[in-house]
Design an enzyme around this catalytic site. Structure first.
Site, PDB file in Angstrom:
ATOM      1  CD  GLU A 147      -2.728  -1.165   2.264  1.00 49.84           C
ATOM      2  OE1 GLU A 147      -4.104  -1.560   2.024  1.00 49.84           O
ATOM      3  OE2 GLU A 147      -3.290   0.450   2.290  1.00 49.84           O
ATOM      4  CB  CYS A 187       1.982   7.686   3.021  1.00 48.72           C
ATOM      5  SG  CYS A 187       1.833   6.807   4.887  1.00 48.72           S
ATOM      6  CB  CYS A 208       4.876  -4.266  10.026  1.00 47.72           C
ATOM      7  SG  CYS A 208       5.698  -3.969  11.375  1.00 47.72           S
ATOM      8  CB  CYS A 264       1.985  -2.412  16.783  1.00 43.43           C
ATOM      9  SG  CYS A 264       3.826  -1.754  16.424  1.00 43.43           S
ATOM     10  CB  CYS A 311      -0.998  -1.186  13.517  1.00 43.85           C
ATOM     11  SG  CYS A 311      -0.408  -0.624  12.421  1.00 43.85           S
ATOM     12  CB  CYS A 339      -1.557   6.491  10.750  1.00 43.33           C
ATOM     13  SG  CYS A 339      -0.133   7.530   9.910  1.00 43.33           S
TER      14      CYS A 339
HETATM   15  N1  SAH Z   1       6.490   0.848  11.349  1.00 40.71           N
HETATM   16  C1  SAH Z   1       6.819   2.363  11.742  1.00 40.71           C
HETATM   17  C2  SAH Z   1       6.125   3.077   9.914  1.00 40.71           C
HETATM   18  C3  SAH Z   1       4.930   2.822  10.314  1.00 40.71           C
HETATM   19  S1  SAH Z   1       3.318   2.820  10.605  1.00 40.71           S
HETATM   20  C4  SAH Z   1       6.829   3.121  12.713  1.00 40.71           C
HETATM   21  O1  SAH Z   1       5.766   2.016  13.785  1.00 40.71           O
HETATM   22  O2  SAH Z   1       6.572   3.584  13.191  1.00 40.71           O
HETATM   23  C5  SAH Z   1       2.955   4.817  11.178  1.00 40.71           C
HETATM   24  C6  SAH Z   1       2.499   5.266  11.507  1.00 40.71           C
HETATM   25  O3  SAH Z   1       1.100   5.432  11.830  1.00 40.71           O
HETATM   26  C7  SAH Z   1       3.205   5.295  12.918  1.00 40.71           C
HETATM   27  O4  SAH Z   1       3.814   5.670  13.777  1.00 40.71           O
HETATM   28  C8  SAH Z   1       1.991   4.473  13.538  1.00 40.71           C
HETATM   29  O5  SAH Z   1       1.883   4.117  15.329  1.00 40.71           O
HETATM   30  C9  SAH Z   1       0.581   4.806  13.520  1.00 40.71           C
HETATM   31  N2  SAH Z   1      -0.353   3.997  13.168  1.00 40.71           N
HETATM   32  C10 SAH Z   1      -0.376   2.507  13.618  1.00 40.71           C
HETATM   33  N3  SAH Z   1      -1.823   2.018  13.151  1.00 40.71           N
HETATM   34  C11 SAH Z   1      -2.176   3.058  13.669  1.00 40.71           C
HETATM   35  C12 SAH Z   1      -3.873   3.216  14.199  1.00 40.71           C
HETATM   36  N4  SAH Z   1      -4.301   2.443  14.279  1.00 40.71           N
HETATM   37  N5  SAH Z   1      -4.059   4.584  14.692  1.00 40.71           N
HETATM   38  C13 SAH Z   1      -3.622   5.526  14.474  1.00 40.71           C
HETATM   39  N6  SAH Z   1      -1.969   5.326  14.109  1.00 40.71           N
HETATM   40  C14 SAH Z   1      -1.912   4.187  14.109  1.00 40.71           C
HETATM   41 FE1  SF4 Z   2       4.716  -2.254  12.444  1.00 40.61          FE
HETATM   42 FE2  SF4 Z   2       2.226  -1.360  12.302  1.00 40.61          FE
HETATM   43 FE3  SF4 Z   2       3.982  -1.734  14.779  1.00 40.61          FE
HETATM   44 FE4  SF4 Z   2       4.615   0.361  12.510  1.00 40.61          FE
HETATM   45  S1  SF4 Z   2       3.026   0.490  14.057  1.00 40.61           S
HETATM   46  S2  SF4 Z   2       5.976  -1.686  13.841  1.00 40.61           S
HETATM   47  S3  SF4 Z   2       3.762  -1.015  10.456  1.00 40.61           S
HETATM   48  S4  SF4 Z   2       2.892  -3.117  12.947  1.00 40.61           S
END
Ligand code: SAH
Ligand code: SF4
Length: 368
Positions: free
Chosen positions: A121, A134, A141, A145, A148, A360
């Protein structure tokens, strides 16, 4: 939520084996020639010469790849038909747009199909003055998290340099407008694919013409990787995804944070700022009732005391796989005030593209 338009674009086929010297990025030991996208002018010039072509053909190839965004050598009309046929199945390395969805705020989400069929994406975020892309750094990944969508889908593979550069060219071509900013906030953890991410940043800077200062790398924080990134002396901005004010809460939200205590992560960030003199920001996804209370704000401030940094609060964007909630505006404002009181620079970043599942954390390579 519904797609407005879907477009399919043809790309060239796979790379093929050729005899190469092994000196440039284009030449490889395996006998397989990697895609041409990602190569510098010098490398392309050397390659055309190895093919028995005059050096100026290298400049032409470079312009067609980076300025015109050509997808196949056979489309480069300034080359002789005969030579085009000889090298027709050398891949430029472009993806195809598998799916395209436009949100009401004009943010465009793309699902891009790679040469091996994997889907990633990419999001294009326009404003009057900027076009931000972006980009994804990996297919999926591994960090898992809990809030996410990408994390919920697991890890497939790293992206190669050309697959990262391609995302930017694709958005640039689709919008018919130059990309001004890049954020590594798509799928994947950039610092688990550092070599390709750093190589892509250099190519995007030198060959696509995007200022390094307009590029942000976002990381969840992998031990020693921020330190190693500093050694590349890039001018990029680093964003570190903190999301919690103590280690216990952080581990709950980010399972992969277990072996890397919050204090050590913050210490590595301070070291990064000292050695690079670059700005650093912390990302903090606000989850109602989980990490958004005033005591969390105070605890966060205590970790960041005396640190020249900026905190970006990202109100949670809902995903199907988790049942977190976005805090109320009152709660968000309370968190902001609590940080400001402690002299922490803070802003709230509402994600664009929510309606296209492009915000995000909402990115998943779902088939359509
Ligand atoms: N893996 C890297 C970059 C990709 S994620 C990282 O985690 O920083 C990019 C951003 O989106 C991160 O700050 C992440 O925490 C945020 N993010 C992930 N899931 C989200 C959600 N459901 N709502 C808002 N931000 C989110
Ligand atoms: Fe990976 Fe999503 Fe966590 Fe970023 S926020 S490290 S993309 S699992």
């Amino acid at each position: 939520m519904s797609p407005i338009s879907v477009s399919q674009v043809q790309s060239s086929g796979n790379s093929r084996g050729v005899n190469q010297s092994g000196r440039t990025a284009i030449a490889v030991e395996s006998g397989q020639i990697p895609p041409l996208l990602g190569a510098s002018l010098a490398e392309l010039t050397e390659w055309v010469q190895q093919q028995g072509q005059p050096a100026y053909r290298g400049k032409q190839l470079y312009q067609w790849i980076y300025e015109k965004g050509v997808r196949s050598i056979s489309d480069i009309s300034v080359f002789s038909k005969q030579w085009r046929e000889t090298v027709a199945n050398i891949s430029i390395g472009r993806s195809t747009i598998h799916y395209r969805s436009v949100a009401p705020d004009a943010t465009v989400k793309y699902l891009l199909k790679l040469a091996d069929g994997q889907i990633i994406e990419t999001v294009g975020i326009p404003t009057e003055k900027r076009l931000t892309v972006c980009v994804s750094a990996q297919v999926g990944c591994a960090m898992g998290c809990d809030f996410c969508a990408t994390g919920k889908g697991g890890f497939k593979r790293n992206l190669a340099k050309h697959e990262i550069v391609d995302q930017v060219l694709t958005v640039q071509q689709d919008f018919g407008r130059r990309v001004s900013h890049i954020v590594f906030m798509g799928m994947g953890e950039p610092l688990l694919n550092s070599d390709n991410v750093v190589a892509a940043v250099k190519c995007l800077n030198q060959d696509v013409g995007i200022g390094q200062r307009n590029i942000t790398i976002s990381t969840v924080g992998i031990r020693n990787r921020i330190r190693q990134l500093a050694e590349h002396h890039l001018q990029v901005t680093l964003a570190v995804s903190l999301h919690a004010s103590n280690q216990r809460l952080r581990e709950q939200l980010i399972p992969s944070a277990r072996p890397y205590p919050l204090d050590e992560l913050v210490a590595e960030c301070k070291e990064y700022v000292q050695s690079t003199r670059r700005r650093l920001s912390f990302e903090y996804v606000l989850l109602a009732g989980v990490n958004d209370l005033p005591e969390h704000a105070s605890e966060l401030a205590s970790h960041l005391r005396g640190f020249q940094c900026h905190v970006n609060l990202i109100p949670y964007n809902p995903i199907q796989e988790a049942d977190y909630k976005r805090p109320t505006p009152n709660r968000i404002n309370g968190f902001v005030s609590a940080l400001k009181e402690k002299k922490i620079a803070v802003s709230v970043r509402y994600s664009r593209g929510l309606e296209a599942d492009a915000a995000c954390g909402q990115l998943r390579a779902s088939e359509v």
